[in-house]
Write a protein that holds these residues in place. Structure first.
Motif, PDB file in Angstrom:
ATOM      1  N   LYS A  69       0.626  -0.866  -0.341  1.00 34.70           N
ATOM      2  CA  LYS A  69       0.286  -0.385  -0.264  1.00 34.70           C
ATOM      3  C   LYS A  69       0.896   1.095   0.034  1.00 34.70           C
ATOM      4  CE  LYS A  69      -3.909   1.567   2.910  1.00 34.70           C
ATOM      5  NZ  LYS A  69      -3.081   2.807   3.631  1.00 34.70           N
ATOM      6  N   ALA A  70       1.192   1.963  -1.269  1.00 29.66           N
ATOM      7  CA  ALA A  70       1.687   3.141  -1.580  1.00 29.66           C
ATOM      8  C   ALA A  70       1.514   4.119  -0.198  1.00 29.66           C
ATOM      9  CB  ALA A  70       1.110   4.388  -2.523  1.00 29.66           C
ATOM     10  N   ASP A  71       3.149   4.650   0.519  1.00 32.46           N
ATOM     11  CA  ASP A  71       2.781   5.029   1.615  1.00 32.46           C
ATOM     12  C   ASP A  71       2.718   7.001   1.038  1.00 32.46           C
ATOM     13  OD1 ASP A  71       4.546   7.397   3.436  1.00 32.46           O
ATOM     14  OD2 ASP A  71       5.385   5.359   4.485  1.00 32.46           O
ATOM     15  N   THR A  72       1.538   7.435   1.454  1.00 28.97           N
ATOM     16  CA  THR A  72       1.626   8.445   0.898  1.00 28.97           C
ATOM     17  C   THR A  72       2.143  10.065   1.828  1.00 28.97           C
ATOM     18  OG1 THR A  72      -0.299   8.993   2.609  1.00 28.97           O
ATOM     19  CG2 THR A  72      -0.932   7.802   0.157  1.00 28.97           C
ATOM     20  N   ARG A  73       3.454   9.789   2.717  1.00 29.00           N
ATOM     21  CA  ARG A  73       4.025  11.115   3.213  1.00 29.00           C
ATOM     22  C   ARG A  73       4.497  11.661   1.868  1.00 29.00           C
ATOM     23  NH1 ARG A  73       6.731   7.160   8.418  1.00 29.00           N
ATOM     24  NH2 ARG A  73       6.451   5.918   6.275  1.00 29.00           N
ATOM     25  N   ALA A  74       4.211  12.928   2.786  1.00 25.97           N
ATOM     26  CA  ALA A  74       5.234  14.297   1.286  1.00 25.97           C
ATOM     27  C   ALA A  74       6.865  14.360   1.794  1.00 25.97           C
ATOM     28  CB  ALA A  74       5.200  15.047   1.515  1.00 25.97           C
ATOM     29  N   PRO A  75       7.321  13.668   0.901  1.00 27.18           N
ATOM     30  CA  PRO A  75       9.228  13.155   0.668  1.00 27.18           C
ATOM     31  C   PRO A  75      10.287  14.619   0.735  1.00 27.18           C
ATOM     32  CG  PRO A  75       8.482  12.642  -1.474  1.00 27.18           C
ATOM     33  CD  PRO A  75       6.935  13.303  -0.642  1.00 27.18           C
ATOM     34  N   TRP A  76      10.689  14.390   1.613  1.00 25.20           N
ATOM     35  CA  TRP A  76      12.020  15.095   1.618  1.00 25.20           C
ATOM     36  C   TRP A  76      12.272  15.393   0.530  1.00 25.20           C
ATOM     37  CZ3 TRP A  76      13.546  20.589   2.726  1.00 25.20           C
ATOM     38  CH2 TRP A  76      14.628  20.996   2.622  1.00 25.20           C
ATOM     39  N   GLN A  77      12.657  16.495  -0.751  1.00 29.12           N
ATOM     40  CA  GLN A  77      13.256  16.350  -1.858  1.00 29.12           C
ATOM     41  C   GLN A  77      14.707  17.018  -2.069  1.00 29.12           C
ATOM     42  OE1 GLN A  77      10.323  16.122  -5.306  1.00 29.12           O
ATOM     43  NE2 GLN A  77       9.315  16.773  -4.172  1.00 29.12           N
ATOM     44  N   THR A  78      15.451  16.643  -2.806  1.00 27.88           N
ATOM     45  CA  THR A  78      17.175  17.419  -2.773  1.00 27.88           C
ATOM     46  C   THR A  78      17.204  17.005  -4.266  1.00 27.88           C
ATOM     47  OG1 THR A  78      18.271  15.092  -3.559  1.00 27.88           O
ATOM     48  CG2 THR A  78      17.672  16.017  -1.068  1.00 27.88           C
ATOM     49  N   ALA A  79      18.589  17.811  -4.643  1.00 29.58           N
ATOM     50  CA  ALA A  79      18.031  18.152  -6.057  1.00 29.58           C
ATOM     51  C   ALA A  79      18.709  16.684  -7.093  1.00 29.58           C
ATOM     52  CB  ALA A  79      19.689  18.739  -6.495  1.00 29.58           C
ATOM     53  N   ASP A  80      19.367  15.772  -6.177  1.00 30.91           N
ATOM     54  CA  ASP A  80      19.097  14.675  -7.599  1.00 30.91           C
ATOM     55  C   ASP A  80      18.087  13.171  -6.815  1.00 30.91           C
ATOM     56  OD1 ASP A  80      20.713  14.380  -5.033  1.00 30.91           O
ATOM     57  OD2 ASP A  80      22.265  13.237  -6.215  1.00 30.91           O
ATOM     58  N   LEU A  81      17.251  13.829  -5.898  1.00 28.50           N
ATOM     59  CA  LEU A  81      16.557  12.748  -5.264  1.00 28.50           C
ATOM     60  C   LEU A  81      14.893  13.398  -5.716  1.00 28.50           C
ATOM     61  CD1 LEU A  81      17.985  10.133  -2.988  1.00 28.50           C
ATOM     62  CD2 LEU A  81      17.413   9.815  -5.024  1.00 28.50           C
ATOM     63  N   LYS A  82      14.113  13.424  -6.213  1.00 33.08           N
ATOM     64  CA  LYS A  82      12.204  13.817  -6.131  1.00 33.08           C
ATOM     65  C   LYS A  82      11.739  12.810  -5.845  1.00 33.08           C
ATOM     66  CE  LYS A  82      14.684  17.315  -7.998  1.00 33.08           C
ATOM     67  NZ  LYS A  82      14.967  18.305  -6.661  1.00 33.08           N
ATOM     68  N   ALA A  83      10.297  13.107  -6.217  1.00 32.74           N
ATOM     69  CA  ALA A  83       9.121  12.241  -5.594  1.00 32.74           C
ATOM     70  C   ALA A  83       9.181  10.448  -5.852  1.00 32.74           C
ATOM     71  CB  ALA A  83       8.139  13.591  -5.709  1.00 32.74           C
ATOM     72  N   ASP A  84      10.066  10.569  -7.199  1.00 29.41           N
ATOM     73  CA  ASP A  84       9.502   9.316  -8.478  1.00 29.41           C
ATOM     74  C   ASP A  84      10.369   8.492  -6.943  1.00 29.41           C
ATOM     75  OD1 ASP A  84      12.121  10.285  -8.721  1.00 29.41           O
ATOM     76  OD2 ASP A  84      11.353   9.611 -10.794  1.00 29.41           O
ATOM     77  N   MET A  85      11.721   8.694  -6.209  1.00 23.53           N
ATOM     78  CA  MET A  85      12.524   7.868  -5.211  1.00 23.53           C
ATOM     79  C   MET A  85      12.562   8.315  -3.944  1.00 23.53           C
ATOM     80  SD  MET A  85      15.707   7.661  -7.504  1.00 23.53           S
ATOM     81  CE  MET A  85      16.760   6.704  -6.656  1.00 23.53           C
ATOM     82  N   ALA A  86      11.993   9.920  -3.666  1.00 24.77           N
ATOM     83  CA  ALA A  86      12.744   9.837  -2.138  1.00 24.77           C
ATOM     84  C   ALA A  86      12.268   9.038  -1.453  1.00 24.77           C
ATOM     85  CB  ALA A  86      12.310  11.265  -2.136  1.00 24.77           C
ATOM     86  N   THR A  87      12.509   8.807  -0.336  1.00 22.23           N
ATOM     87  CA  THR A  87      11.966   7.525   0.853  1.00 22.23           C
ATOM     88  C   THR A  87      10.721   8.820   1.583  1.00 22.23           C
ATOM     89  OG1 THR A  87      13.372   8.861   2.393  1.00 22.23           O
ATOM     90  CG2 THR A  87      14.567   6.727   1.894  1.00 22.23           C
TER      91      THR A  87
END
Ligand code: ZN
Length: 312
Positions: free
Chosen positions: A134-152
Motif C-alpha cells: 500500500k503506497a506510503d503517501t507521506r510527503a518526501p523531502w526532495q533534494t537536487a537529485d532525489l525527487k518524489a519518484d525515488m525519495a524515502t
C-alpha cells in the motif's frame, strides 16, 4: 486525541565519524538534517537528527557520531535493521544510484509480499528500502537529485533480533496495542492500526543468537510515538504495572522521553510529538545552526571548539 502508540517516533544509532555520517544520510540517502545539536549527556559529541522536511515522527533517524568509537556488531537484544518506505517501482533506480556510490546490495527479494533491497551505511549499519504494497503517501523531502519518484517517505519498519520473541511480543501486544500480522519463517511481523505508516515491527527469533556489541554501526534504541506527555505518562503506569523498570520523564528539548529495556534486551523509548523541531528554529532553517540545550549555552564556545567541523 488518540491515547495509542502511534508507531515509531525515531531510531537512534551510533556512528564513528560526523562528516561521513552527514554526507551519507543527506547526500546519498537524501534525508534532511532537521536538527544539529549535541548529546545532552556528552556535549562534546554531536547529535544529528535526519528526517523529512518537518522532522515528522516516524521519519527521524538520529546519530551520536563518537569520533573513532570502536566498531560494533549486531546480535540478539538489538534492533538490527531500519527499513524506509520508497515509492513503487523505484528500487531499480535505487540500485543504480547506490552502485554509483560503490555501495553493495547485501540482500534483495520479497518479504510479506513487499520488494526490498538491503545495504549498509559507511559504519556498517543495516538499512533496507521497501516498496510497500500500500503506497506510503507521506510527503518526501526532495533534494537536487532525489525527487518524489525515488525519495524515502519515512520508516517502513524496524527489525528486532531476539533469542525468544515472547517477552517482546507481549510488550507490543499487551501494552502498545500491536497485533501479529503474519509470519515468514523465524520473522514475525507486528503492526498497529493506530497509524498508516511506520507502524510495523518485525521480530526475528534467533534461538542460538549471540549478543551484539553496541558501538559504531549499530542501533542504540528505538522510540515509539505518542501524541503528548500526558498520554506518555499513562503508558509509564502501564509499563510499571507489568513490573518493568522505566525512567522518569526526561526533557529532550524537542520531545519528552521515557526509557525502558524490554524483556528481549532492546532499549525502548516512548517519545512525544510535542514540542517538535520548530521549537527553537523556523521550518526553513531546521538543522542549519548548532542548537544547544540551555544548560550548555554558557559553554557554547568550548563546545564548538571541541566538535568536529562539519562541511555542508
Ligand atoms: Zn531516543
Amino acid at each position: 486525541m488518540t491515547e495509542q502508540i502511534l508507531g515509531l517516533h525515531h531510531i537512534t544509532a551510533i556512528a564513528a565519524n560526523a562528516q561521513r555520517n552527514f554526507d551519507f544520510y543527506t547526500k546519498i540517502l537524501g534525508l534532511r538534517l532537521v536538527k544539529k545539536t549535541v548529546n545532552f549527556d556528552d556535549p562534546g559529541t554531536y547529535h544529528f537528527y535526519y528526517g523529512n522536511e518537518q522532522g515528522t515522527p516516524g521519519t527521524i533517524l538520529t546519530f551520536f557520531p563518537w569520533e573513532n568509537i570502536a566498531q560494533g556488531h549486531d546480535g540478539v537484544g538489538m534492533a538490527t535493521d531500519i527499513a524506509y518506505a520508497v515509492p513503487a517501482n523505484s528500487l531499480d533506480s535505487w540500485k543504480q544510484r547506490l552502485a554509483g556510490f560503490n555501495i553493495a546490495i547485501k540482500e534483495e527479494g520479497k518479504r510479506f509480499g513487499e520488494s526490498f533491497i538491503s545495504f549498509k551505511d559507511p559504519d556498517g549499519l543495516n538499512l533496507t528500502l521497501v516498496e510497500p504494497v500500500k503506497a506510503d503517501t507521506r510527503a518526501p523531502w526532495q533534494t537536487a537529485d532525489l525527487k518524489a519518484d525515488m525519495a524515502t517517505r519515512g520508516f517502513h519498519s524496524t527489525t528486532l533480533s531476539l533469542r525468544r520473541i515472547d517477552g517482546t511480543a507481549a510488550v507490543l501486544t499487551d501494552i502498545f496495542g500491536y497485533k501479529l500480522l503474519a509470519q515468514e519463517g523465524n520473522r514475525y511481523r507486528y503492526t498497529t492500526d493506530a497509524v498508516e505508516n511506520a507502524g510495523i515491527i518485525d521480530l526475528l527469533e534467533l534461538p542460538d543468537g549471540k549478543p551484539g556489541y553496541n558501538a559504531a554501526g549499530t542501533n542504540h534504541h528505538i522510540a515509539f510515538r505518542v501524541a503528548d506527555d500526558t498520554i506518555q505518562m499513562k503508558f509509564r503506569e502501564k509499563i510499571i504495572s507489568k513490573r518493568l523498570q522505566i525512567t522518569p520523564k526526561i526533557d529532550r528539548d524537542y520531545f519528552y522521553s521515557l526509557y525502558f529495556r524490554e524483556p528481549g534486551g532492546v532499549l525502548f523509548e516512548i517519545a512525544t510529538d510535542n514540542p517538535g523541531f520548530t521549537v527553537d528554529e523556523p521550518l526553513d532553517q531546521l538543522g542549519s545552526a548548532l542548537k544547544l540545550p540551555k544548560q550548555y549555552e554558557p559553554i557554547r564556545a568550548d563546545i564548538e571548539k571541541e566538535l568536529p567541523v562539519l562541511v555542508g
